[in-house]
Structures are given as structure tokens and as C-alpha cells.
Design a protein around this motif. Structure first.
Motif, short mmCIF file in Angstrom:
data_model
loop_
_atom_site.label_atom_id
_atom_site.label_comp_id
_atom_site.label_asym_id
_atom_site.label_seq_id
_atom_site.Cartn_x
_atom_site.Cartn_y
_atom_site.Cartn_z
N ALA A 51 -0.42 7.25 -14.17
CA ALA A 51 0.74 7.63 -13.36
C ALA A 51 1.42 6.41 -12.75
N PRO A 52 2.72 6.49 -12.55
CA PRO A 52 3.42 5.43 -11.80
C PRO A 52 3.11 5.58 -10.32
N ALA A 53 3.36 4.52 -9.56
CA ALA A 53 3.16 4.59 -8.11
C ALA A 53 4.35 5.23 -7.41
N SER A 54 5.50 5.25 -8.08
CA SER A 54 6.70 5.85 -7.51
C SER A 54 7.68 6.16 -8.63
N THR A 55 8.74 6.86 -8.29
CA THR A 55 9.75 7.18 -9.31
C THR A 55 10.69 6.03 -9.59
N LYS A 56 10.95 5.21 -8.55
CA LYS A 56 11.92 4.14 -8.74
C LYS A 56 11.68 2.90 -7.88
N PHE A 57 10.63 2.89 -7.09
CA PHE A 57 10.37 1.75 -6.22
C PHE A 57 9.19 0.95 -6.75
N HIS A 58 8.19 0.71 -5.90
CA HIS A 58 7.08 -0.16 -6.30
C HIS A 58 6.28 0.43 -7.45
N LEU A 59 6.01 -0.42 -8.42
CA LEU A 59 5.17 -0.11 -9.58
C LEU A 59 5.53 1.21 -10.25
N CYS A 60 6.81 1.41 -10.48
CA CYS A 60 7.27 2.60 -11.20
C CYS A 60 7.13 2.35 -12.70
N LYS A 61 5.87 2.26 -13.10
CA LYS A 61 5.53 1.99 -14.49
C LYS A 61 4.21 2.68 -14.80
N GLU A 62 3.91 2.82 -16.06
CA GLU A 62 2.64 3.43 -16.44
C GLU A 62 1.49 2.60 -15.86
N GLY A 63 0.56 3.28 -15.22
CA GLY A 63 -0.57 2.62 -14.58
C GLY A 63 -0.27 2.06 -13.21
N GLY A 64 0.94 2.27 -12.71
CA GLY A 64 1.33 1.74 -11.42
C GLY A 64 0.53 2.30 -10.25
N LEU A 65 0.18 3.57 -10.31
CA LEU A 65 -0.61 4.17 -9.22
C LEU A 65 -1.98 3.52 -9.11
N LEU A 66 -2.64 3.32 -10.23
CA LEU A 66 -3.96 2.67 -10.20
C LEU A 66 -3.82 1.25 -9.66
N GLU A 67 -2.84 0.51 -10.15
CA GLU A 67 -2.65 -0.86 -9.68
C GLU A 67 -2.37 -0.88 -8.17
N HIS A 68 -1.52 0.01 -7.70
CA HIS A 68 -1.22 0.08 -6.26
C HIS A 68 -2.48 0.44 -5.47
N SER A 69 -3.23 1.41 -5.93
CA SER A 69 -4.44 1.85 -5.23
C SER A 69 -5.46 0.71 -5.13
N VAL A 70 -5.60 -0.05 -6.20
CA VAL A 70 -6.51 -1.20 -6.21
C VAL A 70 -6.00 -2.26 -5.25
N ASN A 71 -4.70 -2.53 -5.29
CA ASN A 71 -4.12 -3.51 -4.36
C ASN A 71 -4.38 -3.12 -2.91
N VAL A 72 -4.17 -1.85 -2.61
CA VAL A 72 -4.36 -1.38 -1.23
C VAL A 72 -5.82 -1.49 -0.82
N ALA A 73 -6.73 -1.06 -1.68
CA ALA A 73 -8.16 -1.12 -1.34
C ALA A 73 -8.62 -2.57 -1.13
N GLU A 74 -8.19 -3.47 -2.00
CA GLU A 74 -8.58 -4.88 -1.85
C GLU A 74 -7.98 -5.49 -0.59
N THR A 75 -6.72 -5.19 -0.30
CA THR A 75 -6.07 -5.71 0.90
C THR A 75 -6.74 -5.14 2.14
N LEU A 76 -7.05 -3.87 2.11
CA LEU A 76 -7.72 -3.22 3.24
C LEU A 76 -9.06 -3.88 3.53
N LEU A 77 -9.82 -4.18 2.50
CA LEU A 77 -11.11 -4.85 2.70
C LEU A 77 -10.93 -6.23 3.32
N LYS A 78 -9.92 -6.95 2.89
CA LYS A 78 -9.69 -8.29 3.44
C LYS A 78 -9.34 -8.24 4.92
N ILE A 79 -8.43 -7.36 5.29
CA ILE A 79 -8.02 -7.34 6.71
C ILE A 79 -9.09 -6.71 7.60
#
Length: 182
Positions: free
Chosen positions: A37-65
Motif C-alpha cells: 500500500a502507499p502511505a498516502s494518495t498524493k503526499f508522502h510516499l504515495c508509491k507502492e510499498g510506501g506505507l511499509l517504508e513510512h511505518s519503518v521510518n516512524v518506528a526507527e525515529t520513535l526509538l531514537k527519540i
């Protein structure tokens, strides 16, 4: 490291609820559009696999902060809410929330109007259901992860738990900085 490798490394951090988590993630990976799935219809990571990439980015960033600001929060909680905060964007099994826009121009995806409307956080919790036991803090973080960008979130203003605040920031940082949606 690929997004898939980063994703698998994050899943290893779930220890206390490992069995439930892995069983649920197998369902999510095989019965929904989570991996494509895309992460959005027209904004960030609106591409195939965008949701997974966004979710991984968020989880990694969350762990860092959280390691700097709130080390007492379990890595497991950060991984669960980071990976699943936008799970509702998958839609339902056999009925994705975002479908390819067959018109040649913008946007690349559109909302699937055959779905009953639920906000992304509500659908996320609906899908999780009783499959993974969540703490109240994790539920609050998932529901209110969009922070001030959603009018409905005003009810929690001033009552956010640390995990909620950190997830809001990790989500914004991922979307606006890592994924550069300006």
C-alpha cells in the motif's frame, strides 16, 4: 539496508508479546495490502510499498527519540505503535483503502469509496482488535498520532502520554523530513 530488512529487525524488538505480534503481522502481511500500500494518495510516499517504508521510518525515529527523552518506554511499545499507527491505511482484507487512480494525471491513488469510512486510527485499532493486547498508552498513541493536524484530537490536548507525544513527533519528522513531502 533495505526497507524489508529494517522491518524484520524492528519485529525482533517485540519480546513480551512476540507470539501474538508475529501471528498478527503474518495476517497483516498476507491478508492485507500492508507490504504494498502507499502511505498516502498524493503526499508522502504515495508509491507502492510506501506505507511499509513510512511505518519503518516512524518506528526507527520513535526509538531514537525515546532513547534520549524517555528511555523508560519499552522498545516493544515503540515498535508496535510505530509499525501499526497507520495500519488503517490498508483498508480491509481484499478491499484496500487506496486504489490506483486510472486517470493519467495526479493524484496517483484515490480513496476506495466501497469501504465504510473509518478514520485511519480507528480502522487501525479495529484491525488490531484483541489480536495484540495493547496498553492504554499504546491505544492513545495510535488514536492521537496525528496530533494538532486533526480537529478531533483537541479532546486529548494536555492529556497526552509520553508515548503519544513521541509518536506524533516521529510521524511528523518521518513525513516532513525523512520523506520530504514539502
Amino acid at each position: 539496508m533495505t526497507v524489508a530488512e529494517r522491518y524484520e529487525n524492528l519485529k525482533l524488538k517485540v519480546v513480551n508479546r512476540r507470539e501474538e505480534f508475529l501471528k498478527f503481522m503474518k495476517f497483516v502481511e498476507t491478508e492485507t495490502e500492508y507490504l504494498t500500500a502507499p502511505a498516502s494518495t498524493k503526499f508522502h510516499l504515495c508509491k507502492e510499498g510506501g506505507l511499509l517504508e513510512h511505518s519503518v521510518n516512524v518506528a526507527e525515529t520513535l526509538l531514537k527519540i525515546k532513547n534520549t527523552l524517555a528511555p523508560e518506554i519499552l522498545d516493544e511499545s515503540c515498535v508496535i505503535v510505530g509499525l501499526l499507527h497507520d495500519l488503517g491505511k490498508v483498508g480491509m482484507p481484499n478491499s484496500p483503502q487506496y486504489i490506483k487512480n486510472l486517470q493519467k494525471n495526479y493524484p496517483p491513488y484515490k480513496f476506495n469509496n466501497d469501504l465504510v469510512y473509518l478514520s485511519v486510527p480507528v480502522r487501525s485499532l479495529y484491525l488490531i482488535g484483541d489480536k495484540i493486547p495493547l496498553t492504554e498508552e499504546e491505544v492513545q498513541a495510535i488514536i492521537y498520532h496525528d496530533g494538532q493536524y486533526v480537529d478531533d484530537n483537541k479532546s486529548v490536548a494536555g492529556h497526552e502520554e509520553k508515548l503519544t507525544l513521541l509518536l506524533q513527533y516521529a510521524d511528523s519528522w518521518s513525513g516532513f523530513v525523512i520523506e520530504k513531502i514539502f
